[in-house]
Design a protein around this motif. Sequence first.
Motif, PDB file in Angstrom:
ATOM      1  N   UNK A  15      37.682  31.490  36.298  1.00 45.32           N
ATOM      2  CA  UNK A  15      38.409  32.140  37.405  1.00 45.32           C
ATOM      3  C   UNK A  15      39.841  31.636  37.443  1.00 45.32           C
ATOM      4  N   UNK A  16      40.030  30.330  37.243  1.00 42.46           N
ATOM      5  CA  UNK A  16      41.375  29.754  37.267  1.00 42.46           C
ATOM      6  C   UNK A  16      42.244  30.293  36.137  1.00 42.46           C
ATOM      7  N   UNK A  17      41.618  30.645  35.023  1.00 45.71           N
ATOM      8  CA  UNK A  17      42.371  31.103  33.866  1.00 45.71           C
ATOM      9  C   UNK A  17      42.672  32.584  33.827  1.00 45.71           C
ATOM     10  N   UNK A  18      42.086  33.340  34.743  1.00 48.82           N
ATOM     11  CA  UNK A  18      42.302  34.783  34.780  1.00 48.82           C
ATOM     12  C   UNK A  18      43.004  35.173  36.076  1.00 48.82           C
ATOM     13  N   UNK A  19      43.591  36.356  36.094  1.00 50.53           N
ATOM     14  CA  UNK A  19      44.309  36.846  37.268  1.00 50.53           C
ATOM     15  C   UNK A  19      43.374  37.688  38.134  1.00 50.53           C
ATOM     16  N   UNK A  20      42.836  37.081  39.196  1.00 48.85           N
ATOM     17  CA  UNK A  20      41.936  37.745  40.135  1.00 48.85           C
ATOM     18  C   UNK A  20      40.822  38.525  39.426  1.00 48.85           C
ATOM     19  N   UNK A  21      40.034  37.830  38.616  1.00 51.72           N
ATOM     20  CA  UNK A  21      38.980  38.545  37.883  1.00 51.72           C
ATOM     21  C   UNK A  21      37.880  39.044  38.808  1.00 51.72           C
ATOM     22  N   UNK A  23      33.654  40.125  38.940  1.00 52.14           N
ATOM     23  CA  UNK A  23      32.451  39.499  38.418  1.00 52.14           C
ATOM     24  C   UNK A  23      32.168  39.837  36.968  1.00 52.14           C
ATOM     25  N   UNK A  24      32.392  41.092  36.588  1.00 54.42           N
ATOM     26  CA  UNK A  24      32.125  41.487  35.208  1.00 54.42           C
ATOM     27  C   UNK A  24      33.073  40.829  34.222  1.00 54.42           C
ATOM     28  N   UNK A  25      34.322  40.618  34.637  1.00 52.45           N
ATOM     29  CA  UNK A  25      35.281  39.924  33.764  1.00 52.45           C
ATOM     30  C   UNK A  25      34.891  38.454  33.592  1.00 52.45           C
ATOM     31  N   UNK A  26      34.445  37.831  34.675  1.00 52.95           N
ATOM     32  CA  UNK A  26      33.979  36.446  34.605  1.00 52.95           C
ATOM     33  C   UNK A  26      32.748  36.371  33.706  1.00 52.95           C
ATOM     34  N   UNK A  27      31.831  37.295  33.903  1.00 52.47           N
ATOM     35  CA  UNK A  27      30.604  37.351  33.101  1.00 52.47           C
ATOM     36  C   UNK A  27      30.933  37.494  31.623  1.00 52.47           C
ATOM     37  N   UNK A  28      31.867  38.365  31.273  1.00 50.21           N
ATOM     38  CA  UNK A  28      32.227  38.590  29.867  1.00 50.21           C
ATOM     39  C   UNK A  28      32.751  37.300  29.227  1.00 50.21           C
ATOM     40  N   UNK A  69      39.536  34.314  43.296  1.00 45.54           N
ATOM     41  CA  UNK A  69      40.694  33.465  43.037  1.00 45.54           C
ATOM     42  C   UNK A  69      40.350  32.035  43.414  1.00 45.54           C
ATOM     43  N   UNK A  70      40.967  31.102  42.715  1.00 43.41           N
ATOM     44  CA  UNK A  70      40.769  29.693  43.017  1.00 43.41           C
ATOM     45  C   UNK A  70      41.642  29.337  44.220  1.00 43.41           C
ATOM     46  N   UNK A  71      41.072  28.617  45.168  1.00 44.81           N
ATOM     47  CA  UNK A  71      41.808  28.177  46.353  1.00 44.81           C
ATOM     48  C   UNK A  71      42.665  26.961  46.001  1.00 44.81           C
TER      49      UNK A  71
END
Length: 93
Positions: A15-21, A23-28, A69-71
Amino acid sequence: MDDLTGFQRDALYVIAGLDEPNGLEIKAELDEYYSKEIQHGRLYPNLDTLVNTGLVRKGAHDDRTNAYTVTKRGEREIDARREWEAEYVSFSE
């Protein structure tokens, strides 16, 4: 951060490495890292745990798609973890 599972920590890093991913983007990303498919029944409860611990914020891209997003707390926890890891893991060339 010390009470997270390795899987939860990996999801937090994704999550920290992507721009507002979503769930499916995180899963991939996790599917690729783990070299196997992550089931929705494993992913979403763990994302909820990250939200409930205050490390991740869940918003909405639209009516059907969540954005993660990461807080600020999550960022501090990641930084602290990386500092701790650096104390023990360093490779010299």
